[in-house]
Design a protein around this motif. Structure first.
Motif, PDB file in Angstrom:
ATOM      1  N   PHE A   6       0.837  -1.208   0.000  1.00  0.00           N
ATOM      2  CA  PHE A   6       0.000   0.000   0.000  1.00  0.00           C
ATOM      3  C   PHE A   6       0.874   1.261   0.000  1.00  0.00           C
ATOM      4  N   TYR A   7       1.841   1.323   0.915  1.00  0.00           N
ATOM      5  CA  TYR A   7       2.707   2.504   0.995  1.00  0.00           C
ATOM      6  C   TYR A   7       3.604   2.635  -0.243  1.00  0.00           C
ATOM      7  N   SER A   8       4.043   1.525  -0.775  1.00  0.00           N
ATOM      8  CA  SER A   8       4.858   1.543  -1.973  1.00  0.00           C
ATOM      9  C   SER A   8       4.064   2.106  -3.160  1.00  0.00           C
ATOM     10  N   THR A   9       2.814   1.690  -3.266  1.00  0.00           N
ATOM     11  CA  THR A   9       1.957   2.168  -4.347  1.00  0.00           C
ATOM     12  C   THR A   9       1.687   3.662  -4.217  1.00  0.00           C
ATOM     13  N   ILE A  10       1.426   4.119  -2.997  1.00  0.00           N
ATOM     14  CA  ILE A  10       1.175   5.551  -2.770  1.00  0.00           C
ATOM     15  C   ILE A  10       2.411   6.374  -3.106  1.00  0.00           C
ATOM     16  N   THR A  13       2.852   6.492  -6.907  1.00  0.00           N
ATOM     17  CA  THR A  13       1.827   7.346  -7.508  1.00  0.00           C
ATOM     18  C   THR A  13       2.154   8.823  -7.270  1.00  0.00           C
ATOM     19  N   ALA A  14       2.562   9.155  -6.058  1.00  0.00           N
ATOM     20  CA  ALA A  14       2.926  10.542  -5.751  1.00  0.00           C
ATOM     21  C   ALA A  14       4.133  10.968  -6.586  1.00  0.00           C
ATOM     22  N   GLY A  15       5.097  10.086  -6.730  1.00  0.00           N
ATOM     23  CA  GLY A  15       6.266  10.402  -7.551  1.00  0.00           C
ATOM     24  C   GLY A  15       5.886  10.633  -9.005  1.00  0.00           C
ATOM     25  N   ILE A  17       2.938  11.648 -10.132  1.00  0.00           N
ATOM     26  CA  ILE A  17       2.196  12.922 -10.220  1.00  0.00           C
ATOM     27  C   ILE A  17       3.152  14.100 -10.168  1.00  0.00           C
ATOM     28  N   VAL A  18       4.120  14.072  -9.277  1.00  0.00           N
ATOM     29  CA  VAL A  18       5.116  15.146  -9.198  1.00  0.00           C
ATOM     30  C   VAL A  18       5.905  15.233 -10.498  1.00  0.00           C
ATOM     31  N   GLY A  19       6.255  14.103 -11.080  1.00  0.00           N
ATOM     32  CA  GLY A  19       6.980  14.086 -12.347  1.00  0.00           C
ATOM     33  C   GLY A  19       6.169  14.689 -13.479  1.00  0.00           C
ATOM     34  N   ILE A  20       4.892  14.375 -13.545  1.00  0.00           N
ATOM     35  CA  ILE A  20       4.025  14.927 -14.602  1.00  0.00           C
ATOM     36  C   ILE A  20       3.897  16.437 -14.439  1.00  0.00           C
ATOM     37  N   PHE A  21       3.619  16.907 -13.227  1.00  0.00           N
ATOM     38  CA  PHE A  21       3.503  18.354 -13.007  1.00  0.00           C
ATOM     39  C   PHE A  21       4.811  19.073 -13.298  1.00  0.00           C
ATOM     40  N   SER A  22       5.922  18.455 -12.913  1.00  0.00           N
ATOM     41  CA  SER A  22       7.224  19.070 -13.185  1.00  0.00           C
ATOM     42  C   SER A  22       7.470  19.184 -14.682  1.00  0.00           C
ATOM     43  N   ALA A  23       7.099  18.165 -15.429  1.00  0.00           N
ATOM     44  CA  ALA A  23       7.276  18.203 -16.881  1.00  0.00           C
ATOM     45  C   ALA A  23       6.458  19.342 -17.493  1.00  0.00           C
ATOM     46  N   PHE A  24       5.217  19.513 -17.046  1.00  0.00           N
ATOM     47  CA  PHE A  24       4.391  20.613 -17.559  1.00  0.00           C
ATOM     48  C   PHE A  24       4.988  21.973 -17.198  1.00  0.00           C
ATOM     49  N   LEU A  25       5.463  22.109 -15.970  1.00  0.00           N
ATOM     50  CA  LEU A  25       6.043  23.384 -15.543  1.00  0.00           C
ATOM     51  C   LEU A  25       7.318  23.711 -16.312  1.00  0.00           C
ATOM     52  N   ILE A  26       8.153  22.722 -16.532  1.00  0.00           N
ATOM     53  CA  ILE A  26       9.396  22.948 -17.272  1.00  0.00           C
ATOM     54  C   ILE A  26       9.090  23.323 -18.715  1.00  0.00           C
ATOM     55  N   THR A  27       8.121  22.636 -19.319  1.00  0.00           N
ATOM     56  CA  THR A  27       7.733  22.953 -20.697  1.00  0.00           C
ATOM     57  C   THR A  27       7.195  24.372 -20.791  1.00  0.00           C
ATOM     58  N   LYS A  28       6.376  24.771 -19.841  1.00  0.00           N
ATOM     59  CA  LYS A  28       5.821  26.130 -19.830  1.00  0.00           C
ATOM     60  C   LYS A  28       6.924  27.166 -19.650  1.00  0.00           C
ATOM     61  N   LYS A  29       7.869  26.893 -18.768  1.00  0.00           N
ATOM     62  CA  LYS A  29       8.982  27.818 -18.523  1.00  0.00           C
ATOM     63  C   LYS A  29       9.829  27.999 -19.780  1.00  0.00           C
ATOM     64  N   VAL A  30      10.128  26.903 -20.472  1.00  0.00           N
ATOM     65  CA  VAL A  30      10.931  26.978 -21.693  1.00  0.00           C
ATOM     66  C   VAL A  30      10.175  27.751 -22.774  1.00  0.00           C
ATOM     67  N   ALA A  31       8.866  27.519 -22.898  1.00  0.00           N
ATOM     68  CA  ALA A  31       8.063  28.230 -23.891  1.00  0.00           C
ATOM     69  C   ALA A  31       8.015  29.723 -23.580  1.00  0.00           C
ATOM     70  N   ASN A  32       7.839  30.068 -22.312  1.00  0.00           N
ATOM     71  CA  ASN A  32       7.799  31.483 -21.925  1.00  0.00           C
ATOM     72  C   ASN A  32       9.147  32.156 -22.168  1.00  0.00           C
ATOM     73  N   GLN A  33      10.225  31.440 -21.897  1.00  0.00           N
ATOM     74  CA  GLN A  33      11.555  32.001 -22.101  1.00  0.00           C
ATOM     75  C   GLN A  33      11.802  32.241 -23.586  1.00  0.00           C
ATOM     76  N   SER A  34      11.365  31.334 -24.420  1.00  0.00           N
ATOM     77  CA  SER A  34      11.507  31.492 -25.868  1.00  0.00           C
ATOM     78  C   SER A  34      10.701  32.694 -26.356  1.00  0.00           C
ATOM     79  N   GLU A  35       9.473  32.815 -25.874  1.00  0.00           N
ATOM     80  CA  GLU A  35       8.621  33.951 -26.264  1.00  0.00           C
ATOM     81  C   GLU A  35       9.224  35.269 -25.770  1.00  0.00           C
ATOM     82  N   PHE A  36       9.788  35.272 -24.575  1.00  0.00           N
ATOM     83  CA  PHE A  36      10.417  36.474 -24.037  1.00  0.00           C
ATOM     84  C   PHE A  36      11.603  36.894 -24.899  1.00  0.00           C
ATOM     85  N   ASN A  37      12.420  35.917 -25.330  1.00  0.00           N
ATOM     86  CA  ASN A  37      13.575  36.235 -26.177  1.00  0.00           C
ATOM     87  C   ASN A  37      13.132  36.824 -27.513  1.00  0.00           C
ATOM     88  N   ILE A  38      12.064  36.302 -28.084  1.00  0.00           N
ATOM     89  CA  ILE A  38      11.537  36.848 -29.339  1.00  0.00           C
ATOM     90  C   ILE A  38      11.059  38.276 -29.124  1.00  0.00           C
TER      91      ILE A  38
END
Length: 76
Positions: A6-10, A13-15, A17-38
């Motif tokens: 049970f604890y292993s599964t939790i 799962t938490a890891g 979810i954190v990985g998915i959110f981190s991927a979205f945040l990093i992608t957004k940051k890179v896109a914003n940085q590219s737009e800022f440079n333009i």
């Protein structure tokens, strides 16, 4: 029920979810940085263009031009 599974599964799962959110945040940051440079490059070109136009206006003889136009209008 084995609580280790049970604890292993939790934690996995938490890891995931954190990985998915981190991927979205990093992608957004890179896109914003590219737009800022333009936008920064565009702004630099506008500033250079405005400085060029200011220098060109300093070389113009507006008083002479206005006097010629005024004389032509008076002659009409």
């Amino acid at each position: 029920m084995d609580w280790n599974i049970f604890y292993s599964t939790i934690s996995q799962t938490a890891g995931a979810i954190v990985g998915i959110f981190s991927a979205f945040l990093i992608t957004k940051k890179v896109a914003n940085q590219s737009e800022f440079n333009i936008d920064e490059d565009t702004m630099s070109r506008f500033i250079e263009s405005s400085q060029y136009l200011v220098e060109e206006c300093k070389n113009r003889k507006f008083d002479l031009y206005n006097k010629i136009i005024e004389d032509n209008e008076i002659k009409k």
